[in-house]
Scaffold this motif. Structure first.
Motif, PDB file in Angstrom:
ATOM      1  N   TRP A  47       0.820  -1.218   0.000  1.00 44.63           N
ATOM      2  CA  TRP A  47       0.000   0.000   0.000  1.00 44.63           C
ATOM      3  C   TRP A  47       0.852   1.266   0.000  1.00 44.63           C
ATOM      4  CZ3 TRP A  47      -3.272  -2.701  -1.929  1.00 44.63           C
ATOM      5  CH2 TRP A  47      -4.195  -3.528  -1.316  1.00 44.63           C
ATOM      6  N   ARG A  51      -2.757   2.387  -4.103  1.00 44.94           N
ATOM      7  CA  ARG A  51      -3.869   2.711  -3.214  1.00 44.94           C
ATOM      8  C   ARG A  51      -4.808   1.516  -3.192  1.00 44.94           C
ATOM      9  NH1 ARG A  51      -6.669   7.956  -3.930  1.00 44.94           N
ATOM     10  NH2 ARG A  51      -7.676   6.838  -5.621  1.00 44.94           N
ATOM     11  N   PRO A  52      -5.200   1.056  -1.981  1.00 42.93           N
ATOM     12  CA  PRO A  52      -6.079  -0.117  -1.896  1.00 42.93           C
ATOM     13  C   PRO A  52      -7.332   0.047  -2.751  1.00 42.93           C
ATOM     14  CG  PRO A  52      -5.446   0.609   0.299  1.00 42.93           C
ATOM     15  CD  PRO A  52      -4.830   1.570  -0.667  1.00 42.93           C
ATOM     16  N   GLU A  53      -7.853   1.282  -2.769  1.00 43.82           N
ATOM     17  CA  GLU A  53      -9.114   1.470  -3.498  1.00 43.82           C
ATOM     18  C   GLU A  53      -8.944   1.354  -5.022  1.00 43.82           C
ATOM     19  OE1 GLU A  53      -8.006   5.585  -1.768  1.00 43.82           O
ATOM     20  OE2 GLU A  53      -7.709   3.487  -1.268  1.00 43.82           O
ATOM     21  N   ASP A  54      -7.665   1.433  -5.509  1.00 40.11           N
ATOM     22  CA  ASP A  54      -7.427   1.255  -6.953  1.00 40.11           C
ATOM     23  C   ASP A  54      -7.297  -0.208  -7.339  1.00 40.11           C
ATOM     24  OD1 ASP A  54      -7.446   3.937  -7.346  1.00 40.11           O
ATOM     25  OD2 ASP A  54      -5.270   4.181  -7.317  1.00 40.11           O
ATOM     26  N   THR A  57     -10.671  -3.483  -4.345  1.00 42.80           N
ATOM     27  CA  THR A  57     -12.095  -3.268  -4.060  1.00 42.80           C
ATOM     28  C   THR A  57     -12.898  -3.757  -5.275  1.00 42.80           C
ATOM     29  OG1 THR A  57     -12.162  -1.070  -5.075  1.00 42.80           O
ATOM     30  CG2 THR A  57     -11.653  -1.147  -2.713  1.00 42.80           C
ATOM     31  N   ALA A  60     -12.898  -1.142  -7.976  1.00 44.54           N
ATOM     32  CA  ALA A  60     -11.672  -1.066  -8.785  1.00 44.54           C
ATOM     33  C   ALA A  60     -11.711  -2.104  -9.895  1.00 44.54           C
ATOM     34  CB  ALA A  60     -10.450  -1.305  -7.892  1.00 44.54           C
ATOM     35  N   TRP A 180     -11.949  -8.582  -1.061  1.00 40.78           N
ATOM     36  CA  TRP A 180     -11.578  -7.175  -1.168  1.00 40.78           C
ATOM     37  C   TRP A 180     -12.295  -6.353  -0.107  1.00 40.78           C
ATOM     38  CZ3 TRP A 180     -12.550  -7.979  -7.034  1.00 40.78           C
ATOM     39  CH2 TRP A 180     -11.359  -8.360  -7.665  1.00 40.78           C
ATOM     40  N   PHE A 181     -11.816  -5.131   0.093  1.00 35.26           N
ATOM     41  CA  PHE A 181     -12.456  -4.226   1.054  1.00 35.26           C
ATOM     42  C   PHE A 181     -13.930  -4.058   0.689  1.00 35.26           C
ATOM     43  CE2 PHE A 181      -8.052  -2.779   1.837  1.00 35.26           C
ATOM     44  CZ  PHE A 181      -8.047  -3.046   3.203  1.00 35.26           C
ATOM     45  N   GLY A 182     -14.773  -4.088   1.712  1.00 35.06           N
ATOM     46  CA  GLY A 182     -16.205  -3.906   1.505  1.00 35.06           C
ATOM     47  C   GLY A 182     -16.933  -5.186   1.156  1.00 35.06           C
TER      48      GLY A 182
END
Ligand code: BJW
Ligand code: ZN
Length: 259
Positions: A47, A51-54, A57, A60, A180-182
């Protein structure tokens, strides 16, 4: 780098682990750091550059599946060239003993299973200990449409969307079978991890920053139910203040001394 933990701390941790009938070991990226697998946070962590969100998720992947697969393809290659280290092997040997030692890992690198296979190597398996992979596996794919799941170690061709892996059953795009996140964790795996944690007399926590939920709650649940926490990590984590013992050092150095 912190000084190695004093001998008396190692001795106390050995005693605590040696007396327990049931043990849950919660591991994170730090247990594989000595195998050459990058961690997520901290120095050299994944990280730091991404970016984790790229990349990690569902949004992404929906936005740019080629970019996400490129990153996972790179990680699959990197991890394929890594071997279990002394910590994975010590834990695997410990699992072959008479007491149930369960490993709950956040890692997707498969190195705990590989260590167990190496230790057994034709000797058969007698362990009652489980290995639960909370966040899935780098070497499994899942269909985005029909939910077919497959083991796969094939290289990823991410030159175009058409060259990405597609489902043999329905033709839809495949994705890495990781969490993944979420996204929710597999309910059966998570439920099993919490049940084992609630019954454990000791919870050994190795190489996790313990900030990602609900994985970190496996350790806090064990502590809530009365287990002693023993932590192995070069850095302080949110679990350090609830741990009976925090051993500051690298997993591959410390874990073999404990088990
Ligand atoms: C060494 C060492 C050496 C170095 N020896 N040690 C606020 C509160 C609570 C929760 C949330 C919140 N905001 C958002 C959330 C939820 C979110 C979350 O927890 N976010 C936090 C960042 C705040 N969680 C989720 O989204 C989860 N899902 C969820 O909650 O679903 C709810 C839901 C229910 C119903 C419907 C829908 C949703 C999912 C989390 C998924 C995490 N995924 C990743 C990627 C996996 C795939 C992949 O690998 O690509 O999992 S992120 C990444 O973090 C990866 C790891 O498994 C995870 C944990 O990291 P880990 O293992 O601890 O590594 P590091 O790098 O953080 O730490 C390494 C440690 O090792 C450090 O401490 C070093 O010091 C140490 N170390 N060298 C020993 N040699
Ligand atoms: Zn399909």
């Amino acid at each position: 780098m912190s000084a190695p933990p004093p001998h008396r701390h190692i001795r106390r941790a050995r005693e605590t682990l040696g007396e327990a009938e049931t043990v849950v070991v919660l591991t994170g990226a730090g247990v594989s750091a000595d195998s050459g697998v990058p961690t997520f946070r901290g120095q050299g962590g994944l990280w730091r550059e991404h970016r984790p969100e790229d990349l990690a998720t569902p949004a992404a992947f929906a936005r740019d599946p080629r970019l996400v697969w490129e990153w996972y393809g790179w990680r699959r290659e990197l991890v394929s060239a890594c071997a279990p280290n002394a910590a994975h092997l010590a834990l695997a040997r410990w699992q072959e003993g008479p007491r149930p030692i369960h490993i709950v890992t956040q890692n997707v690198d498969g190195l705990h299973r590989l260590a167990r296979d190496r230790i057994r190597d034709g000797a058969g398996g007698s362990t009652t200990g489980e290995i639960l992979e909370l966040h899935g596996s780098l070497f499994r794919t899942r269909c985005t449409c029909c939910a077919a799941v497959e083991n796969s170690r094939a290289p990823i061709d991410a030159t175009s969307e058409a060259s990405l892996p597609h489902c043999g059953a329905c033709g839809a795009l495949l994705r890495p079978d990781v969490v993944w996140f979420g996204e929710p964790l597999d309910a059966h795996v998570l439920d099993r991890a919490f049940r084992l944690a609630a019954r454990a007399e000791v919870c050994l926590v190795v190489g996790t920053s313990a900030i990602v939920q609900p994985a970190a709650a496996v350790a806090t649940e064990a502590a809530r139910a009365g287990a002693a926490l023993v932590e192995v990590n070069p850095e302080v984590t949110p679990l350090s203040r609830v741990a009976r013992l925090s051993l500051r050092g690298r997993a591959a150095e410390i874990v073999p001394l404990l088990v």
